[in-house]
Design a protein around this motif. Sequence first.
Motif, mmCIF file in Angstrom:
data_model
loop_
_atom_site.group_PDB
_atom_site.id
_atom_site.type_symbol
_atom_site.label_atom_id
_atom_site.label_comp_id
_atom_site.label_asym_id
_atom_site.label_seq_id
_atom_site.Cartn_x
_atom_site.Cartn_y
_atom_site.Cartn_z
ATOM 1 N N UNK A 273 -6.675 0.167 -4.214
ATOM 2 C CA UNK A 273 -6.796 -0.896 -3.868
ATOM 3 C C UNK A 273 -8.104 -1.364 -3.700
ATOM 4 N N UNK A 274 -8.529 -2.541 -4.171
ATOM 5 C CA UNK A 274 -9.871 -3.162 -3.555
ATOM 6 C C UNK A 274 -9.615 -4.853 -3.043
ATOM 7 N N UNK A 275 -10.485 -5.037 -2.146
ATOM 8 C CA UNK A 275 -10.334 -6.410 -1.376
ATOM 9 C C UNK A 275 -11.471 -7.237 -1.913
ATOM 10 N N UNK A 276 -11.294 -8.074 -2.238
ATOM 11 C CA UNK A 276 -12.619 -9.345 -2.489
ATOM 12 C C UNK A 276 -12.291 -10.570 -1.649
ATOM 13 N N UNK B 133 0.799 -1.269 -0.002
ATOM 14 C CA UNK B 133 -0.152 0.106 0.078
ATOM 15 C C UNK B 133 1.003 1.345 0.121
ATOM 16 N N UNK B 134 1.964 1.067 0.262
ATOM 17 C CA UNK B 134 3.056 2.351 0.428
ATOM 18 C C UNK B 134 3.253 2.968 -1.141
ATOM 19 N N UNK C 230 -1.962 0.443 -10.565
ATOM 20 C CA UNK C 230 -0.926 1.440 -10.839
ATOM 21 C C UNK C 230 -1.198 1.700 -12.296
ATOM 22 N N UNK C 231 -0.225 2.378 -12.507
ATOM 23 C CA UNK C 231 -0.066 2.863 -13.899
ATOM 24 C C UNK C 231 0.562 1.801 -14.739
#
Length: 264
Positions: free
Chosen positions: A147-150, A141-142, A221-222
């Motif tokens: 972000x998504x959590x499933x 996360x740094x 991210x990109x």
Amino acid sequence: MIDVIVAGPRGKMGTAALEMIAEEENLNLVGCIDRKNDQSRVKDIEGLPAFDALIYEDAEQCLRETKADVLIDLTTPEFGYKHTKASLNHGVRPVVGTTGFTEEQLQEITELCEENKLGAVIAPNFATGAVLMMQFAKWAAKHFPDVEIIEKHHDQKLDAPSGTAVKTAQLIKEERKSKRQGHPDEKETLQGARGADMDGMKIHSMRLPGLVAHQEVVFGGEGQTLTIKHDSMNRASFMSGVKLSCEKVMEINTLVYGLEHLLE
């Protein structure tokens, strides 16, 4: 030798805990708490290991009569909370795998631990791999704030999202600046389609028969994505963490929330 009570022995997690205790030389079952089969022997219940220990429907009676060191609770949030408080009031150290505790309840349990100079362990997930997944997600996360959590669990699980998903999001939150993800004009045409929101992160819960406990943390991210995934194929995956917690809880005098704090 650590004398142990198990709450919820007929549940799948409770049965797995009994089977683990049967294989461990330093753990000894002295009683069980169940809503049925009062004063029956564990060995007389179909599908359970051959223990002579008694089953009690009254948790207070069980805690009073068995003189246990540790209570393993793998039931539901409602009963887990009640059993945790009762065990601390009887001088028994709880090891709890039940999720769904509120911040107020955790604070109350912390105060009870300190008043009684007893340890307690509450773990959203006892699987070592799941704990590592959460720590890896915190690190990632740094560098990946989107972000998504499933999370996916069996269809008998009562709370959603899972305690593991909430704990993961809390750990990510420690490293990630709060932000709203997705398009600013995004609109749900079906309410709930985008999942729960925690500090701008989305958490999605799936409940189906055939699943046990599974989670993906997906970072974007990109030009790239990163997925950190953990799967528990059966409930034996949680038992090494339960065993470790039973041993470590005897050495502490406060509440430890999360198995990661017990790992070297």
